[in-house]
Design a protein around this motif. Structure first.
Motif, PDB file in Angstrom:
ATOM      1  N   SER A   1       0.831  -1.205   0.000  1.00  0.00           N
ATOM      2  CA  SER A   1       0.000   0.000   0.000  1.00  0.00           C
ATOM      3  C   SER A   1       0.868   1.257   0.000  1.00  0.00           C
ATOM      4  CB  SER A   1      -0.925   0.038   1.212  1.00  0.00           C
ATOM      5  OG  SER A   1      -1.626   1.265   1.245  1.00  0.00           O
ATOM      6  N   ILE A   2       0.763   2.032  -1.074  1.00  0.00           N
ATOM      7  CA  ILE A   2       1.503   3.297  -1.142  1.00  0.00           C
ATOM      8  C   ILE A   2       0.688   4.448  -0.541  1.00  0.00           C
ATOM      9  CG2 ILE A   2       2.859   2.655  -3.151  1.00  0.00           C
ATOM     10  CD1 ILE A   2       0.895   4.165  -4.901  1.00  0.00           C
ATOM     11  N   TYR A   3      -0.502   4.143  -0.045  1.00  0.00           N
ATOM     12  CA  TYR A   3      -1.350   5.174   0.540  1.00  0.00           C
ATOM     13  C   TYR A   3      -1.248   5.199   2.064  1.00  0.00           C
ATOM     14  CZ  TYR A   3      -3.296   4.891  -4.128  1.00  0.00           C
ATOM     15  OH  TYR A   3      -3.443   4.878  -5.490  1.00  0.00           O
ATOM     16  N   LYS A   4      -0.613   4.202   2.649  1.00  0.00           N
ATOM     17  CA  LYS A   4      -0.536   4.090   4.094  1.00  0.00           C
ATOM     18  C   LYS A   4       0.779   4.664   4.613  1.00  0.00           C
ATOM     19  CE  LYS A   4      -0.896   0.692   7.825  1.00  0.00           C
ATOM     20  NZ  LYS A   4      -1.153  -0.730   8.154  1.00  0.00           N
ATOM     21  N   LYS A   5       0.707   5.318   5.760  1.00  0.00           N
ATOM     22  CA  LYS A   5       1.919   5.826   6.403  1.00  0.00           C
ATOM     23  C   LYS A   5       2.430   4.776   7.381  1.00  0.00           C
ATOM     24  CE  LYS A   5       1.591   9.305   9.312  1.00  0.00           C
ATOM     25  NZ  LYS A   5       1.478  10.701   9.794  1.00  0.00           N
ATOM     26  N   TYR A   6       3.651   4.313   7.161  1.00  0.00           N
ATOM     27  CA  TYR A   6       4.298   3.373   8.067  1.00  0.00           C
ATOM     28  C   TYR A   6       5.254   4.170   8.967  1.00  0.00           C
ATOM     29  CZ  TYR A   6       2.614   0.177   4.433  1.00  0.00           C
ATOM     30  OH  TYR A   6       1.828  -0.492   3.526  1.00  0.00           O
ATOM     31  N   TYR A   7       5.943   3.463   9.844  1.00  0.00           N
ATOM     32  CA  TYR A   7       6.963   4.108  10.673  1.00  0.00           C
ATOM     33  C   TYR A   7       8.213   3.245  10.666  1.00  0.00           C
ATOM     34  CZ  TYR A   7       3.430   7.367  12.239  1.00  0.00           C
ATOM     35  OH  TYR A   7       2.477   8.352  12.260  1.00  0.00           O
ATOM     36  N   ALA A   8       9.376   3.885  10.602  1.00  0.00           N
ATOM     37  CA  ALA A   8      10.622   3.125  10.482  1.00  0.00           C
ATOM     38  C   ALA A   8      11.760   3.809  11.234  1.00  0.00           C
ATOM     39  CB  ALA A   8      10.990   2.971   9.010  1.00  0.00           C
ATOM     40  N   LYS A   9      12.789   2.999  11.583  1.00  0.00           N
ATOM     41  CA  LYS A   9      14.047   3.519  12.121  1.00  0.00           C
ATOM     42  C   LYS A   9      15.136   2.486  11.851  1.00  0.00           C
ATOM     43  CE  LYS A   9      13.836   1.703  16.854  1.00  0.00           C
ATOM     44  NZ  LYS A   9      13.932   2.074  18.284  1.00  0.00           N
ATOM     45  N   TRP A  10      16.377   2.921  11.873  1.00  0.00           N
ATOM     46  CA  TRP A  10      17.477   1.990  11.683  1.00  0.00           C
ATOM     47  C   TRP A  10      17.559   1.055  12.875  1.00  0.00           C
ATOM     48  CZ3 TRP A  10      19.500   1.219   7.174  1.00  0.00           C
ATOM     49  CH2 TRP A  10      19.552   2.257   6.235  1.00  0.00           C
ATOM     50  N   ASP A  11      17.858  -0.215  12.606  1.00  0.00           N
ATOM     51  CA  ASP A  11      18.051  -1.181  13.679  1.00  0.00           C
ATOM     52  C   ASP A  11      19.362  -0.864  14.399  1.00  0.00           C
ATOM     53  OD1 ASP A  11      17.276  -3.693  15.042  1.00  0.00           O
ATOM     54  OD2 ASP A  11      19.173  -4.400  14.200  1.00  0.00           O
ATOM     55  N   SER A  12      19.323  -0.772  15.691  1.00  0.00           N
ATOM     56  CA  SER A  12      20.509  -0.365  16.457  1.00  0.00           C
ATOM     57  C   SER A  12      21.656  -1.360  16.357  1.00  0.00           C
ATOM     58  CB  SER A  12      20.137  -0.166  17.933  1.00  0.00           C
ATOM     59  OG  SER A  12      19.613  -1.372  18.476  1.00  0.00           O
ATOM     60  N   GLU A  13      21.381  -2.600  15.978  1.00  0.00           N
ATOM     61  CA  GLU A  13      22.425  -3.619  15.916  1.00  0.00           C
ATOM     62  C   GLU A  13      22.953  -3.837  14.505  1.00  0.00           C
ATOM     63  OE1 GLU A  13      20.823  -7.104  17.679  1.00  0.00           O
ATOM     64  OE2 GLU A  13      20.500  -6.164  19.652  1.00  0.00           O
ATOM     65  N   SER A  14      22.368  -3.163  13.541  1.00  0.00           N
ATOM     66  CA  SER A  14      22.821  -3.356  12.158  1.00  0.00           C
ATOM     67  C   SER A  14      22.642  -2.053  11.390  1.00  0.00           C
ATOM     68  CB  SER A  14      22.020  -4.473  11.479  1.00  0.00           C
ATOM     69  OG  SER A  14      22.401  -4.599  10.129  1.00  0.00           O
ATOM     70  N   ASN A  15      23.668  -1.673  10.652  1.00  0.00           N
ATOM     71  CA  ASN A  15      23.611  -0.415   9.923  1.00  0.00           C
ATOM     72  C   ASN A  15      22.815  -0.487   8.625  1.00  0.00           C
ATOM     73  OD1 ASN A  15      25.148   1.037  11.776  1.00  0.00           O
ATOM     74  ND2 ASN A  15      27.080   0.381  10.834  1.00  0.00           N
ATOM     75  N   ASP A  16      22.534  -1.682   8.150  1.00  0.00           N
ATOM     76  CA  ASP A  16      21.836  -1.798   6.873  1.00  0.00           C
ATOM     77  C   ASP A  16      20.496  -2.511   6.988  1.00  0.00           C
ATOM     78  OD1 ASP A  16      22.890  -4.234   7.474  1.00  0.00           O
ATOM     79  OD2 ASP A  16      23.838  -4.589   5.523  1.00  0.00           O
ATOM     80  N   VAL A  17      19.930  -2.557   8.182  1.00  0.00           N
ATOM     81  CA  VAL A  17      18.599  -3.124   8.396  1.00  0.00           C
ATOM     82  C   VAL A  17      17.726  -2.063   9.058  1.00  0.00           C
ATOM     83  CG1 VAL A  17      17.246  -4.832   9.667  1.00  0.00           C
ATOM     84  CG2 VAL A  17      19.387  -5.514   8.576  1.00  0.00           C
ATOM     85  N   ILE A  18      16.530  -1.919   8.559  1.00  0.00           N
ATOM     86  CA  ILE A  18      15.604  -0.988   9.199  1.00  0.00           C
ATOM     87  C   ILE A  18      14.443  -1.761   9.816  1.00  0.00           C
ATOM     88  CG2 ILE A  18      16.148   1.008   7.769  1.00  0.00           C
ATOM     89  CD1 ILE A  18      13.625   0.407   6.143  1.00  0.00           C
ATOM     90  N   ARG A  19      13.931  -1.204  10.901  1.00  0.00           N
ATOM     91  CA  ARG A  19      12.740  -1.748  11.542  1.00  0.00           C
ATOM     92  C   ARG A  19      11.531  -0.955  11.040  1.00  0.00           C
ATOM     93  NH1 ARG A  19      13.922  -2.912  17.937  1.00  0.00           N
ATOM     94  NH2 ARG A  19      15.990  -3.865  17.716  1.00  0.00           N
ATOM     95  N   ILE A  20      10.477  -1.674  10.728  1.00  0.00           N
ATOM     96  CA  ILE A  20       9.276  -1.029  10.190  1.00  0.00           C
ATOM     97  C   ILE A  20       8.065  -1.503  10.975  1.00  0.00           C
ATOM     98  CG2 ILE A  20       7.826  -0.702   8.140  1.00  0.00           C
ATOM     99  CD1 ILE A  20      10.361  -1.294   6.487  1.00  0.00           C
ATOM    100  N   ARG A  21       7.259  -0.557  11.425  1.00  0.00           N
ATOM    101  CA  ARG A  21       6.059  -0.879  12.184  1.00  0.00           C
ATOM    102  C   ARG A  21       4.878  -0.987  11.233  1.00  0.00           C
ATOM    103  NH1 ARG A  21       6.175  -2.860  17.026  1.00  0.00           N
ATOM    104  NH2 ARG A  21       4.379  -1.649  17.747  1.00  0.00           N
ATOM    105  N   VAL A  22       4.208  -2.136  11.269  1.00  0.00           N
ATOM    106  CA  VAL A  22       3.035  -2.384  10.436  1.00  0.00           C
ATOM    107  C   VAL A  22       1.938  -2.959  11.332  1.00  0.00           C
ATOM    108  CG1 VAL A  22       2.069  -3.566   8.436  1.00  0.00           C
ATOM    109  CG2 VAL A  22       4.469  -2.849   8.423  1.00  0.00           C
ATOM    110  N   ASN A  23       0.842  -2.234  11.474  1.00  0.00           N
ATOM    111  CA  ASN A  23      -0.288  -2.687  12.293  1.00  0.00           C
ATOM    112  C   ASN A  23       0.136  -3.080  13.701  1.00  0.00           C
ATOM    113  OD1 ASN A  23      -1.981  -2.336  10.055  1.00  0.00           O
ATOM    114  ND2 ASN A  23      -1.645  -4.435   9.353  1.00  0.00           N
TER     115      ASN A  23
END
Length: 298
Positions: A199-221
């Motif tokens: 869904s390109i219409y939904k606002k998600y939330y994200a941040k970089w994972d503190s243990e990895s520089n190239d992984v992001i955490r994303i909150r979905v529902n």
């Protein structure tokens, strides 16, 4: 006695002619209507006075409440001086303006419905020949728009994410649906359990994972998922490439649009409304920016 009968006959004939003349005049009198594109209530904000002016049009009446007075026109009143014409007259110019005024007077104005700064508006040039003068007023549907008609979009603070807090993230239409894994290790190996979001219409939330520089955490529902990189998610949902903007929304959906940080959207000439299409982008509609604002291009 015969003379009186002749006189009576002459008077009767004159009366009949007068009556017929009045009937003929009434029959020839024609109501004048306001074009449907101009009807309704519109507002103009005069910044020099800090006050609003009001334009109210129905089918047969127009009333303009200026700062310094009121102008009223009726298309169903037939004053004696108008020789059977309505008090109000309406004519259309070659440039598409409607000239509205009082019959047999220089009390007239030019009006045309347009799109200005992304809003439906009535354009009123203060000049004898429309579009050649430098002074133009615009009337809008609400007082709020009349006071602040400029199209402004929210912009992301920067094009990235924080480590210590979640920030808004949007799925990019040009990247297509994305796989989100249930653990950081699965995201690193790109294997294991995952969900697909598209869904390109939904606002998600994200941040970089503190243990990895190239992984992001994303909150979905309310749940946390992981992705190896953030190519599919950005802190904006609309972006500028050259003189063209791409967005899942039309240019008038101001509250939903978040522009890429640093994009000078005011310099854009074209706008594409897009959505996912297999591995690419499907353009749903397009707009072109003109002197009247964004108008549909196709």
């Amino acid at each position: 006695m015969k003379k009186h009968r002749i006189t009576f006959t002459v008077i009767a004939l004159m009366s009949a002619c007068a009556t017929l003349s009045m009937v003929d005049s009434a029959a020839s009198a024609k109501a004048v209507s306001i074009p449907s594109s101009l009807r309704g209530t519109w507002y103009h904000y005069d910044s020099s006075y800090g006050s609003y002016e009001r334009f109210h049009a129905t089918k047969y009446h127009l009333k303009i409440s200026w700062i310094n007075g009121t102008s009223s026109y009726s298309g169903v009143k037939f004053p004696g001086y108008a020789n059977g014409h309505a008090e109000m007259y309406v004519s259309r110019t070659p440039k598409g303006y409607y000239k509205i005024g009082a019959y047999a007077s220089d009390d007239e104005n030019f009006f045309k419905r347009v799109t200005h700064k992304g809003h439906t508006a009535i354009k009123q040039p203060w000049h004898e020949i429309p579009d050649t003068g430098t002074y133009v007023d615009y009337w809008y549907k609400t007082k709020a728009i009349a006071k602040h008609p400029s199209v402004k979009y929210k912009a992301s603070k920067f094009n990235g994410y924080y480590y210590d807090k979640y920030t808004p993230a949007y799925l990019q239409a040009d990247e297509g649906p994305q796989k989100l894994y249930t653990s950081a290790s699965d995201a690193n190996s790109k294997s294991g359990h995952y969900i697909t979001v598209k869904s390109i219409y939904k606002k998600y939330y994200a941040k970089w994972d503190s243990e990895s520089n190239d992984v992001i955490r994303i909150r979905v529902n309310g749940k946390t998922y992981y992705q190896k990189d953030n190519s599919g998610f950005q802190s904006f949902n609309s972006w500028k490439d050259g003189n063209r903007i791409s967005s899942p929304y039309s240019p008038t959906s101001r509250s939903k649009i978040v522009m890429r940080h640093g994009d000078k959207y005011s310099k854009s000439k074209y706008w594409d409304k897009v959505e996912h299409y297999k591995t690419g982008v499907l353009i749903l509609k397009s707009w072109k920016f003109t002197n009247s604002g964004w108008v549909k291009d196709r």
